[in-house]
Each structure stands twice: as structure tokens, then as C-alpha cells.
Design an enzyme around this catalytic site. Structure first.
Site, PDB file in Angstrom:
ATOM      1  N   ARG A  28      24.680  -3.392 -32.334  1.00  0.00           N
ATOM      2  CA  ARG A  28      23.381  -2.697 -32.357  1.00  0.00           C
ATOM      3  C   ARG A  28      22.646  -2.884 -31.038  1.00  0.00           C
ATOM      4  NH1 ARG A  28      20.762  -5.219 -37.298  1.00  0.00           N
ATOM      5  NH2 ARG A  28      18.931  -4.043 -36.631  1.00  0.00           N
ATOM      6  N   ARG A  79      20.082  -7.880 -44.725  1.00  0.00           N
ATOM      7  CA  ARG A  79      20.593  -6.523 -44.570  1.00  0.00           C
ATOM      8  C   ARG A  79      22.078  -6.560 -44.228  1.00  0.00           C
ATOM      9  NH1 ARG A  79      16.122  -3.769 -40.710  1.00  0.00           N
ATOM     10  NH2 ARG A  79      18.023  -3.155 -39.627  1.00  0.00           N
ATOM     11  N   LYS A 104       9.280  -4.246 -34.685  1.00  0.00           N
ATOM     12  CA  LYS A 104       8.687  -2.914 -34.908  1.00  0.00           C
ATOM     13  C   LYS A 104       8.188  -2.751 -36.337  1.00  0.00           C
ATOM     14  CE  LYS A 104      12.501  -0.769 -33.756  1.00  0.00           C
ATOM     15  NZ  LYS A 104      13.395  -1.917 -33.506  1.00  0.00           N
ATOM     16  N   ARG A 162      15.362   7.611 -31.089  1.00  0.00           N
ATOM     17  CA  ARG A 162      16.273   6.567 -30.640  1.00  0.00           C
ATOM     18  C   ARG A 162      17.265   7.104 -29.633  1.00  0.00           C
ATOM     19  NH1 ARG A 162      16.019   2.912 -35.022  1.00  0.00           N
ATOM     20  NH2 ARG A 162      17.351   1.136 -34.712  1.00  0.00           N
ATOM     21  N   ARG A 202      16.038 -13.004 -40.662  1.00  0.00           N
ATOM     22  CA  ARG A 202      15.213 -12.055 -41.421  1.00  0.00           C
ATOM     23  C   ARG A 202      15.668 -11.972 -42.878  1.00  0.00           C
ATOM     24  NH1 ARG A 202      14.778  -6.439 -38.841  1.00  0.00           N
ATOM     25  NH2 ARG A 202      17.018  -6.695 -38.896  1.00  0.00           N
TER      26      ARG A 202
HETATM   27  P1  AP5 Z   1      11.401  -6.653 -37.714  1.00  0.00           P
HETATM   28  O1  AP5 Z   1       9.978  -6.266 -37.811  1.00  0.00           O
HETATM   29  O2  AP5 Z   1      12.270  -6.476 -38.908  1.00  0.00           O
HETATM   30  O3  AP5 Z   1      12.071  -6.015 -36.395  1.00  0.00           O
HETATM   31  P2  AP5 Z   1      12.482  -4.513 -36.097  1.00  0.00           P
HETATM   32  O4  AP5 Z   1      12.154  -4.250 -34.685  1.00  0.00           O
HETATM   33  O5  AP5 Z   1      11.927  -3.611 -37.139  1.00  0.00           O
HETATM   34  O6  AP5 Z   1      14.054  -4.684 -36.222  1.00  0.00           O
HETATM   35  P3  AP5 Z   1      15.123  -3.762 -36.951  1.00  0.00           P
HETATM   36  O7  AP5 Z   1      16.377  -4.586 -37.072  1.00  0.00           O
HETATM   37  O8  AP5 Z   1      14.583  -3.179 -38.204  1.00  0.00           O
HETATM   38  O9  AP5 Z   1      15.310  -2.689 -35.891  1.00  0.00           O
HETATM   39  P4  AP5 Z   1      16.344  -1.601 -35.815  1.00  0.00           P
HETATM   40  O10 AP5 Z   1      15.674  -0.665 -34.923  1.00  0.00           O
HETATM   41  O11 AP5 Z   1      17.687  -2.075 -35.373  1.00  0.00           O
HETATM   42  O12 AP5 Z   1      16.594  -1.211 -37.343  1.00  0.00           O
HETATM   43  P5  AP5 Z   1      16.225   0.072 -38.195  1.00  0.00           P
HETATM   44  O13 AP5 Z   1      15.986  -0.319 -39.572  1.00  0.00           O
HETATM   45  O14 AP5 Z   1      15.194   0.854 -37.477  1.00  0.00           O
HETATM   46  O15 AP5 Z   1      11.410  -8.192 -37.271  1.00  0.00           O
HETATM   47  C1  AP5 Z   1      12.624  -8.929 -37.194  1.00  0.00           C
HETATM   48  C2  AP5 Z   1      12.397 -10.358 -37.730  1.00  0.00           C
HETATM   49  O16 AP5 Z   1      11.559 -11.050 -36.830  1.00  0.00           O
HETATM   50  C3  AP5 Z   1      11.703 -10.449 -39.087  1.00  0.00           C
HETATM   51  O17 AP5 Z   1      12.284 -11.478 -39.831  1.00  0.00           O
HETATM   52  C4  AP5 Z   1      10.246 -10.771 -38.756  1.00  0.00           C
HETATM   53  O18 AP5 Z   1       9.648 -11.538 -39.778  1.00  0.00           O
HETATM   54  C5  AP5 Z   1      10.392 -11.557 -37.471  1.00  0.00           C
HETATM   55  N1  AP5 Z   1       9.280 -11.328 -36.545  1.00  0.00           N
HETATM   56  C6  AP5 Z   1       8.823 -10.126 -36.129  1.00  0.00           C
HETATM   57  N2  AP5 Z   1       7.824 -10.271 -35.252  1.00  0.00           N
HETATM   58  C7  AP5 Z   1       7.654 -11.622 -35.105  1.00  0.00           C
HETATM   59  C8  AP5 Z   1       6.785 -12.407 -34.315  1.00  0.00           C
HETATM   60  N3  AP5 Z   1       5.861 -11.850 -33.507  1.00  0.00           N
HETATM   61  N4  AP5 Z   1       6.884 -13.735 -34.399  1.00  0.00           N
HETATM   62  C9  AP5 Z   1       7.804 -14.316 -35.192  1.00  0.00           C
HETATM   63  N5  AP5 Z   1       8.667 -13.626 -35.970  1.00  0.00           N
HETATM   64  C10 AP5 Z   1       8.593 -12.287 -35.919  1.00  0.00           C
HETATM   65  O19 AP5 Z   1      17.582   0.883 -38.113  1.00  0.00           O
HETATM   66  C11 AP5 Z   1      18.738   0.410 -38.759  1.00  0.00           C
HETATM   67  C12 AP5 Z   1      19.889   1.375 -38.513  1.00  0.00           C
HETATM   68  O20 AP5 Z   1      19.567   2.682 -39.054  1.00  0.00           O
HETATM   69  C13 AP5 Z   1      20.220   1.659 -37.036  1.00  0.00           C
HETATM   70  O21 AP5 Z   1      21.096   0.691 -36.509  1.00  0.00           O
HETATM   71  C14 AP5 Z   1      20.854   3.046 -37.144  1.00  0.00           C
HETATM   72  O22 AP5 Z   1      22.164   2.964 -37.557  1.00  0.00           O
HETATM   73  C15 AP5 Z   1      20.045   3.730 -38.230  1.00  0.00           C
HETATM   74  N6  AP5 Z   1      18.905   4.478 -37.673  1.00  0.00           N
HETATM   75  C16 AP5 Z   1      17.585   4.187 -37.818  1.00  0.00           C
HETATM   76  N7  AP5 Z   1      16.823   5.061 -37.133  1.00  0.00           N
HETATM   77  C17 AP5 Z   1      17.691   5.918 -36.529  1.00  0.00           C
HETATM   78  C18 AP5 Z   1      17.515   7.016 -35.663  1.00  0.00           C
HETATM   79  N8  AP5 Z   1      16.302   7.408 -35.261  1.00  0.00           N
HETATM   80  N9  AP5 Z   1      18.610   7.665 -35.223  1.00  0.00           N
HETATM   81  C19 AP5 Z   1      19.855   7.290 -35.608  1.00  0.00           C
HETATM   82  N10 AP5 Z   1      20.085   6.243 -36.416  1.00  0.00           N
HETATM   83  C20 AP5 Z   1      19.023   5.561 -36.877  1.00  0.00           C
HETATM   84 MG    MG Z   2      12.778  -2.433 -38.656  1.00  0.00          MG
END
Ligand code: AP5
Ligand code: MG
Length: 209
Positions: free
Chosen positions: A167, A156, A13, A88, A123
Site C-alpha cells: 500500500r 483490517r 485521514k 487517489r 490500529r
Molecule cells: P487512520 O485515521 O486510520 O489513518 P488513515 O490515514 O485513514 O489510514 P488508512 O489505512 O485508512 O488509509 P488508506 O488510505 O490506506 O485506507 P483507505 O481505507 O482509504 O489512523 C491510523 C491509526 O493511527 C489509527 O489506529 C489511529 O488511531 C492512529 N492515529 C491517527 N492519528 C494519530 C495521531 N495523531 N496520534 C496517534 N495516533 C494516531 O483505503 C483502503 C483501500 O481501499 C485502498 O488500499 C484501496 O485499495 C481502496 N481504495 C480506497 N479509496 C480508493 C480510491 N479513491 N481509489 C482506488 N482505491 C481506493
Molecule cells: Mg482511513
């Protein structure tokens, strides 16, 4: 163009949203990035968020909805936005509807669990600007150093194997029901997230245009 990016942790994402945001010239809003920024500054919000995030749990809905509503009221969102990682939960999606925030498309990124785990465990994220890399699939020019700002790349806190599992479980339980929620509203577009980054981003651009 008001977009939501939905998908499990590690689906890409943030990677896709940062590139699409530049292509469409609209802000990429990641609630995860907002919380991590507050955690770095050790604000009250940051301390609260850390107590949930570092265990793989979700930050409470009321806190998150307020932050997003405030962010979306800023002038740069007038021409559109990409919400990455919000909503979410059903309560958060209802929060957007109640605030009468119109959504044009919800992209649902489909990626198998094995790939998700590989992506998250490899990552690396820039400490300063948040740019995302991968030790195998998206290497920086100099190992451990951000191409964009020259700062150190780190893992992270929520990337430890046992937290990754939590997660993924929380995603299935709390977030996956949003797939039906948005399908019923005719907004959902399923997207194969297991393809090269540029291929996925080009496809998003062609769908939107
Ligand atoms: P990346 O782009 O980092 O993936 P992502 O989907 O953004 O993964 P996240 O881990 O950030 O998702 P998340 O939803 O758990 O975390 P968030 O920060 O939102 O890609 C991953 C890896 O793959 C990278 O190394 C990239 O280079 C590689 N890659 C990507 N695409 C590729 C491709 N096509 N080919 C090859 N490699 C590729 O949330 C973190 C925490 O915050 C949550 O757990 C929660 O506690 C809290 N939080 C956030 N939002 C909320 C909410 N709305 N409500 C409540 N709590 C929340
Ligand atoms: Mg992310």
C-alpha cells in the site's frame, strides 16, 4: 466547505476527518469505508473491491469515480464534505474537475514511514460502526470493544505487514503525484500529521475558519 484529505495509508485521514466532520457538521466520505461496507455485505461491488483491496492495490478509477460522484450528489453534501482517500490518482482528480466539483482546500498530512507502520499495525476498527482506535495511542475503555456502539474491534484485512508495504508503494507511485497537482492549483496545505489528534484537528478548524 469542500475538503480533500490527502496522505499515505495510516497518516490519520480517517481519524481527523471523522472529528472535523462533526465539528463542521459536514459528511466524512471515505472511499475505503464505502468499499469495506460493500465487502461486509458481499455485494458485487464488495467482491470486486475486495479483489483489489486485500492485495493492497487500488480499485479501478471508473468504479471509484462513479461512486464518489453519486455520493456527492446527495443532499447532505450541499453544505460541504470531507473526501478521505479520494482522489487517489490523477485520473480521479481529473474526474472531480470534469464534474465541476469545486474544492476549497486539500490538506496533505505528513507523517514518517516508521510512524505510519506503527499506526497501521496497532490500529483496531469497529466491526459495526467503523470507529478507529489504536492499541497504544487511542485505546478503547474496554480492550477490544468499541466505546461508541459496544461491538467488537478487529484488524483490517489489508493490515498484514506485507500488504502494508504494498500500500505504501502504491501510494508513492499513484497518489503522491497529487501533491504537485493540487499545489499547482494553489489548494494544497501541508499539515504535520505527527502530533496529538486534538492539536491537528484544532489547527484544521482554525485554518478553515
Ligand atoms: P487512520 O485515521 O486510520 O489513518 P488513515 O490515514 O485513514 O489510514 P488508512 O489505512 O485508512 O488509509 P488508506 O488510505 O490506506 O485506507 P483507505 O481505507 O482509504 O489512523 C491510523 C491509526 O493511527 C489509527 O489506529 C489511529 O488511531 C492512529 N492515529 C491517527 N492519528 C494519530 C495521531 N495523531 N496520534 C496517534 N495516533 C494516531 O483505503 C483502503 C483501500 O481501499 C485502498 O488500499 C484501496 O485499495 C481502496 N481504495 C480506497 N479509496 C480508493 C480510491 N479513491 N481509489 C482506488 N482505491 C481506493
Ligand atoms: Mg482511513
Amino acid at each position: 466547505m469542500n475538503l480533500i484529505f490527502l496522505g499515505p495509508p495510516g497518516a490519520g485521514k480517517g481519524t481527523y476527518a471523522s472529528r472535523l466532520g462533526i465539528r463542521l457538521d459536514i459528511p466524512h466520505i471515505s472511499t475505503g469505508d464505502i468499499f469495506r461496507e460493500e465487502m461486509k455485505k458481499q455485494t458485487e461491488l464488495g467482491k470486486l473491491a475486495a479483489s483489489y483491496i486485500n492485495k493492497g492495490n487500488l480499485v479501478p478509477d471508473e468504479v471509484t469515480i462513479d461512486i464518489v460522484k453519486k455520493r456527492l450528489s446527495e443532499p447532505d453534501c450541499e453544505k460541504g464534505f470531507i473526501l478521505d482517500g479520494f482522489p487517489r490518482t490523477i485520473a480521479q482528480a481529473d474526474g472531480l474537475e470534469h464534474a465541476e466539483i469545486k474544492i476549497d482546500h486539500v490538506f496533505n498530512f505528513l507523517v514518517g514511514e516508521e510512524v505510519l507502520i506503527k499506526r497501521m499495525s496497532g490500529r483496531r476498527t469497529c466491526k459495526r460502526c467503523g470507529a478507529i482506535y489504536h492499541i497504544e495511542t487511542l485505546k478503547p475503555k474496554t480492550p477490544g470493544i468499541c466505546d461508541k456502539c459496544g461491538s467488537e474491534l478487529v484488524q483490517r484485512e489489508d493490515e498484514k505487514p506485507e500488504i502494508i508495504k504494498d500500500r505504501l508503494r502504491v501510494y508513492e507511485e499513484k497518489t503522491a503525484p497529487l501533491i504537485d497537482y493540487y499545489r499547482k492549483r494553489g489548494l494544497l496545505i501541508d499539515t504535520d500529521g505527527d502530533r496529538p489528534i486534538d492539536v491537528v484537528v484544532d489547527e484544521l478548524v482554525s485554518i478553515i475558519q
